[in-house]
Design a protein around this motif. Structure first.
Motif, PDB file in Angstrom:
ATOM      1  N   THR A 254      43.052  66.243 -25.174  1.00 27.86           N
ATOM      2  CA  THR A 254      43.667  67.499 -24.749  1.00 27.86           C
ATOM      3  C   THR A 254      44.863  67.771 -25.637  1.00 27.86           C
ATOM      4  O   THR A 254      45.678  66.876 -25.883  1.00 27.86           O
ATOM      5  CB  THR A 254      44.118  67.439 -23.273  1.00 27.86           C
ATOM      6  N   TYR A 255      44.971  68.990 -26.123  1.00 27.37           N
ATOM      7  CA  TYR A 255      46.106  69.413 -26.936  1.00 27.37           C
ATOM      8  C   TYR A 255      47.074  70.118 -25.996  1.00 27.37           C
ATOM      9  O   TYR A 255      46.724  71.112 -25.354  1.00 27.37           O
ATOM     10  CB  TYR A 255      45.617  70.355 -28.036  1.00 27.37           C
TER      11      TYR A 255
ATOM     12  N   PHE B  69      48.651  66.291 -17.215  1.00 28.47           N
ATOM     13  CA  PHE B  69      47.463  65.655 -17.779  1.00 28.47           C
ATOM     14  C   PHE B  69      46.922  64.601 -16.813  1.00 28.47           C
ATOM     15  O   PHE B  69      45.700  64.511 -16.594  1.00 28.47           O
ATOM     16  CB  PHE B  69      47.798  65.006 -19.120  1.00 28.47           C
TER      17      PHE B  69
ATOM     18  N   ASN C 222      43.171  64.807 -15.171  1.00 31.46           N
ATOM     19  CA  ASN C 222      42.191  63.834 -15.658  1.00 31.46           C
ATOM     20  C   ASN C 222      41.954  62.687 -14.684  1.00 31.46           C
ATOM     21  O   ASN C 222      41.441  61.644 -15.076  1.00 31.46           O
ATOM     22  CB  ASN C 222      42.628  63.312 -17.027  1.00 31.46           C
TER      23      ASN C 222
ATOM     24  N   ARG D 112      48.506  73.257 -21.007  1.00 30.82           N
ATOM     25  CA  ARG D 112      47.341  72.898 -21.821  1.00 30.82           C
ATOM     26  C   ARG D 112      47.078  74.005 -22.831  1.00 30.82           C
ATOM     27  O   ARG D 112      47.068  75.177 -22.501  1.00 30.82           O
ATOM     28  CB  ARG D 112      46.108  72.725 -20.944  1.00 30.82           C
TER      29      ARG D 112
ATOM     30  N   GLU E 184      41.354  71.779 -24.609  1.00 34.97           N
ATOM     31  CA  GLU E 184      40.799  70.489 -24.222  1.00 34.97           C
ATOM     32  C   GLU E 184      39.331  70.424 -24.616  1.00 34.97           C
ATOM     33  O   GLU E 184      38.658  71.439 -24.709  1.00 34.97           O
ATOM     34  CB  GLU E 184      40.977  70.210 -22.718  1.00 34.97           C
TER      35      GLU E 184
END
Length: 392
Positions: free
Chosen positions: A12-13, A114, A118, A379, A382
């Motif tokens: 993920t960026y 995150f 996740n 985010r 991703e």
């Protein structure tokens, strides 16, 4: 012609504060990279696009600045009473190394989001609406950080109206609490002094406050080195001689702090310590064109990260600023006007930032109990990143 296929790794960026980086779940990394070592470092270097002699990181996810050349690895926490373990890797732009010596305070703001998105946080820890209090174990410095993540309808709230100087668009506010933020096993002031005489060959002797809080940081007075404390990036980053000057200060300060044994070692430890300079509150125009007045701030601070003047302020350095400001007699405290205080608002190249901090003396030594600041996170993308299968 023979070729090696690319491999893909879930990632993920994310933006966190005034930084952004590539986030991984530890279990998604190739088996060989799930433990520290050369393979892990090579994967992160290739992900970001380093080392790049052009300094552009065109062939990777990096953005060619210290604020955008970052990686994060997260996993369910192995520590009691914590939700997630957070490991930060600062990737060098032009050299083949990843610096694991410190934390990134800005990306800390994205860790809770995150982790929740996740599945690294137990479902019963997340309210349907309200604030999820995420207990983070920062593995680089072995410290606890609390992220207060806003939740709406069971999902992380990322959009909002909170504005952060150095970030163009508003987002949801994430309050971060750095618990016992002194960084390191020894004293918060490793020399035992609030202000030292720092001898630097070829430069002279400068007054310096050297503190381990948030991240090891060396503060000097702007006036002592010919600056005003209102400089923007272009005034320093375009001049190799000025950058070399600050690196020399940083290296000799690192020796005095006991972080390295010789000046030569500083090249392999770029992330820590930070070097910063302070000045009394002075009006200036920020990099966005915003006017900052004396009434807006208590002092001016400029800090360098990975050899360049930062475009705003590193989160961990902000913790160091807030903590030092809370302790009467440090250069930061004196630049802010001296006396007792539990918060400080300082001017940086992109605008202003307020940090709260609590410090007290125990058996004659200063200790920090907490530092608090608000950031935001979002985010950006991703999916998976691709890297050549033979790069590690």
């Amino acid at each position: 012609m023979a070729s090696t296929p690319q491999i893909k790794i879930p990632a993920t960026y994310m933006r966190g504060g005034t930084s952004k980086g590539v986030f991984f779940s530890l279990s998604d990394l190739p088996q060989v990279a799930q433990r520290p070592g050369q393979a892990r470092d090579k994967i992160l270097l290739r992900t970001i696009g380093s080392p790049d002699p052009y300094g552009a990181q065109i062939d990777g996810m990096g953005g060619a600045t210290s604020s955008t050349s970052k990686t994060v690895i997260l996993s369910k926490s192995e520590q009691p009473d914590h939700d997630v373990d957070y490991l930060f890797g600062q990737v060098s732009i032009d050299k083949a190394f990843v610096d694991w010596s410190g934390n990134c305070g800005n990306l800390t703001a994205a860790v809770g989001a995150f982790a929740i998105n996740n599945g690294l946080v137990d479902a019963d820890r997340i309210p349907e609406n309200g604030i999820a209090v995420i207990r983070i174990w920062q593995k680089n410095i072995k410290k606890t950080i609390i992220a207060n993540v806003p939740i709406t309808s069971g999902q992380v709230q990322e959009t909002g109206t909170f504005e952060l100087d150095g970030v163009t668009f508003p987002a949801a506010e994430v309050e971060i609490e750095f618990m016992d933020p002194a960084d390191g096993e020894g004293s918060m002031f490793p020399t035992g002094n609030l202000v030292d005489d720092l001898e630097v060959p070829g430069i002279g002797t400068l007054k310096a406050t050297m503190i381990n809080a948030g991240i090891p940081t060396i503060f000097v007075n702007a006036a002592d080195i010919g600056y005003t404390g209102t400089e923007l990036r272009e005034a320093i980053n375009s001049d190799p001689e000025k950058l070399a000057f600050f690196e020399t200060l940083r290296a000799h300060g690192a020796i005095k702090m006991g972080l390295i044994n010789s000046v030569e070692e500083a090249a392999a430890r770029q992330h820590t310590p930070k070097i910063a300079f302070v000045a009394p509150a002075t009006e200036y125009t920020s990099s966005s064109g915003k006017a900052v007045t004396k009434d807006d701030i208590d002092l001016c601070v400029r800090a360098l990260s990975m050899g360049k003047l930062h475009h705003a302020m590193m989160g961990t350095a902000a913790v160091a600023i807030g903590t030092a400001a809370a302790i009467p007699g440090t250069l930061v405290n004196l630049a802010a006007g001296g006396g007792q205080r539990n918060s400080v608002r300082f001017g940086h190249p992109s605008g202003t930032l307020k940090v709260g901090a609590e410090a007290k003396q125990v058996d004659g030594e200063w200790t920090a109990t907490k530092a608090i600041m608000s950031r935001s996170a979002r985010r950006l993308m991703e999916g998976v990143i691709y890297i050549p299968g033979d790069c590690f």
